[in-house]
Each structure stands twice: as structure tokens, then as C-alpha cells.
Design an enzyme around this catalytic site. Sequence first.
Site, short mmCIF file in Angstrom:
data_model
loop_
_atom_site.label_atom_id
_atom_site.label_comp_id
_atom_site.label_asym_id
_atom_site.label_seq_id
_atom_site.Cartn_x
_atom_site.Cartn_y
_atom_site.Cartn_z
N ASP A 1 -1.96 6.16 6.00
CA ASP A 1 -2.79 7.34 5.70
C ASP A 1 -4.26 7.08 5.99
O ASP A 1 -5.01 8.01 6.29
CB ASP A 1 -2.59 7.76 4.25
CG ASP A 1 -1.21 8.37 4.08
OD1 ASP A 1 -0.24 7.59 3.92
OD2 ASP A 1 -1.09 9.59 4.16
N GLY B 1 2.26 14.09 5.27
CA GLY B 1 2.18 13.08 6.33
C GLY B 1 0.79 13.20 6.96
O GLY B 1 0.32 14.31 7.26
N ASN C 1 -1.10 3.44 2.40
CA ASN C 1 0.13 4.15 2.77
C ASN C 1 0.87 4.49 1.48
O ASN C 1 0.45 4.11 0.37
CB ASN C 1 0.99 3.30 3.71
CG ASN C 1 2.13 4.11 4.31
OD1 ASN C 1 1.92 5.22 4.82
ND2 ASN C 1 3.34 3.60 4.25
N LYS C 2 1.99 5.17 1.62
CA LYS C 2 2.75 5.63 0.45
C LYS C 2 2.98 4.52 -0.57
O LYS C 2 3.28 3.38 -0.19
CB LYS C 2 4.09 6.19 0.96
CG LYS C 2 5.04 6.69 -0.11
CD LYS C 2 4.43 7.71 -1.06
CE LYS C 2 3.86 8.91 -0.32
NZ LYS C 2 3.03 9.76 -1.22
O1 MRU Z 1 2.41 11.96 0.34
P1 MRU Z 1 2.83 12.01 1.77
O2 MRU Z 1 4.26 12.36 1.96
O3 MRU Z 1 1.91 12.88 2.59
O4 MRU Z 1 2.64 10.51 2.27
C1 MRU Z 1 2.90 10.23 3.62
C2 MRU Z 1 2.81 8.78 3.95
O5 MRU Z 1 2.43 7.96 3.14
C3 MRU Z 1 3.12 8.41 5.35
O6 MRU Z 1 3.68 7.12 5.41
C4 MRU Z 1 1.83 8.42 6.18
O7 MRU Z 1 1.16 9.64 6.01
C5 MRU Z 1 2.08 8.20 7.61
S1 MRU Z 1 2.83 9.64 8.36
C6 MRU Z 1 2.99 9.35 10.01
#
Ligand code: MRU
Length: 349
Positions: free
Chosen positions: A243, A57, A253-254
Amino acid sequence: MSNSSSQDLRAVLWTASADGPALSLIDQTALPHALARVEVRTVDELVDAIVRLVVRGAPAIGAAGAYGVALALVQGEREGWNRARLDAEVARIRAARPTAVNLMASVDRVAPRVDEGLDAVLAEAHAVVDEDLKANHAMGAYGADWLLARVGVDRPLRVLTHCNTGALATAGWGTALGVIRELHRRGRLETVYADETRPLLQGARLTAWELAQEGIPHFVQADSAAAGTILRGEVDAAVVGADRIAANGDTANKVGTVGIALACAYARIPFVVAAPTTTVDLATASGDGIRIELRGEDEVLSWAGVRTAPAASRGHNPAFDVTPGELVSALVTERGVREVSAGEMPVVG
Ligand code: MRU
């Protein structure tokens, strides 16, 4: 498993035990089956924890990076590193994952304090965390106000989210999940559609766990169900985190997020990004300049250690995608809400 409310969780904590200072992390690879913490004492251990998503995150890895500078300082004193070695180790933490700008921004904020000693470094790292926690609560209120006004219905809202943006992903409370928590706190949330978030299941394992801890009604659905759920009119709005947000509003984002944004545009429902200003990267002009992390092929070719794809298949595993800024109905930060083009969505003409 603990019954304590997940909103009070601290995914990243600096600790000073009898064994010396350490970074205590909730092991997010063990959830939802176990709520366990791991103590990290070396740069190698921290980089490994970030790469394996023990901590994950954008704001949470920002916090881990900030404390990572302190960790490197302590390890360097223990092992007699010179300044060049210390700088190289800090650079390794900064580069552990490439997409979330929070990691590099936090390291860059804290590292200049190294010459002032550990207390100064820790004070800066604590400030990173405190500011993130405050920002999340502010975003929750701004986002809930905006959604209720924009959707404009008397009944509680049905909100779709993707990945995990809760206390686990931040210094506490959450970004998009903070908005959802705030709607629930006001009695204005009917249910959450939590996308499972292939391939590492941050939605099914982590978001659903946070929601279940607080008794917030939710469905876990396959990522591939999201567009259909939206187009059938079962969702009032989608709220996701970020991100990295480029200067023009393009949002990394994810992986899977851009498909949700397209479906929301087609259905003419709000697609909202909630992220602190620390996730906004004005030095990157557009999404084209955002480096998207490509993760290992095994994460998509296998399941629970068992190969699911033919031996000859290659895996394509981008961890993030970029949603064009014009698909973002509103950007919620701790400073307020910025609407994009008064809600006009060019993709549907
Ligand atoms: O690969 P991750 O689990 O770190 O990805 C996280 C995300 O894509 C979240 O949506 C993003 O970091 C926002 S967290 C408040």
C-alpha cells in the site's frame, strides 16, 4: 456468477450512460457470491464506496480517486459548486483512506487538470489506469523470472500470498497475483497458499475467487497457519503487494504481512513485494512515517453481524502493518527487480 476470466476484470470503469457519466465499480463486498457492479455518481457515494471497501486495493483506489476528480467536476457543474467547494470535495476523496499512497498520488496528479475541463481530467485519469495495467504485466514477467531463478528448482513453485492483489485490486491483472498468474501461464506454478486475510477476508473471498475463475490450484488457509506452512517447508516463496513503500524499503501492506516476512526470513525463503512505482513514496523516509488505518472495532468483535467477543471487550483493528525493508528479499516494480542486501536477512543474524 460470470464464468469470464477474472484476469480481464475491470474493477474501476468510467461510464457514460443515458443517465449521465458515472464511475462503475465491481462491488467487492458482494464477492464471491455475486459479481455485481455499482454506479457511483456523487462524492458522498464514492467516499462511502472507498471506506466500505466496495473498491479496494492500493492501485484500484488510486484509479477510483483519479476518476473521482472527474466525478466531482461533473457533480459540481450539476449542483453549481464554486471552486472552493470543488477543492474541498476533491480533498475528501483524497483522504478517504490514509495508508495507500496511490489514492493521494492519483488525486494529486489529476486535480491540476481541472481548469482544463472534463476531457483533460478524464484523459489524465485514463492514463493513470492504462499505466497501472501495463505496469502489472511488466511486474508479472520480472517477478516470475526472478523467482524461478532464485528458487532454482525444476518443479513448479508453491507460492504463498496475503490479501488480494489481483485484477480486483488494480487496473487489471494484478501485482503479486500478476506474478502468480504469470508463473501459472508458464506452467511453473504448483499451488498457491492464499491467506484468508482477517478480518474482511480479501484472501478467502477475492483472491480465491480470482484463482478459482482461472482454475489455478490453491488452498485457502487461516492467516495463523502461514508461519507454520512456511516453516514446514511447504512454501517456496511468499509474494505480496503493498500500500505504501517508504524510501528505505519499509513496506506497509495488509495486516499480517510482517509475520509472513519474519517466517520467510527464518526459513530463508524469498519474501517478495510486487508493487508499481506509484506505490513507492520517496517523501516518506521510513515506515514510522506511514499512517496505518485503524478501522472500526466491530470488524474484529463481530462476525457476520453477530457479536463474537464479550460485550466488555474492545477491538484493535489496524488494517495494515509495516514490514521492515531488510526483510524484503526483492522489490518487483514495472522497472525491474531490486534485491535487498543481496538477500541477507539481518533478523536471523
Ligand atoms: O484494505 P485493502 O483490501 O484495500 O488492502 C489491500 C492490500 O493490503 C493489498 O495487499 C495492497 O493494496 C496491494 S493491492 C495490489
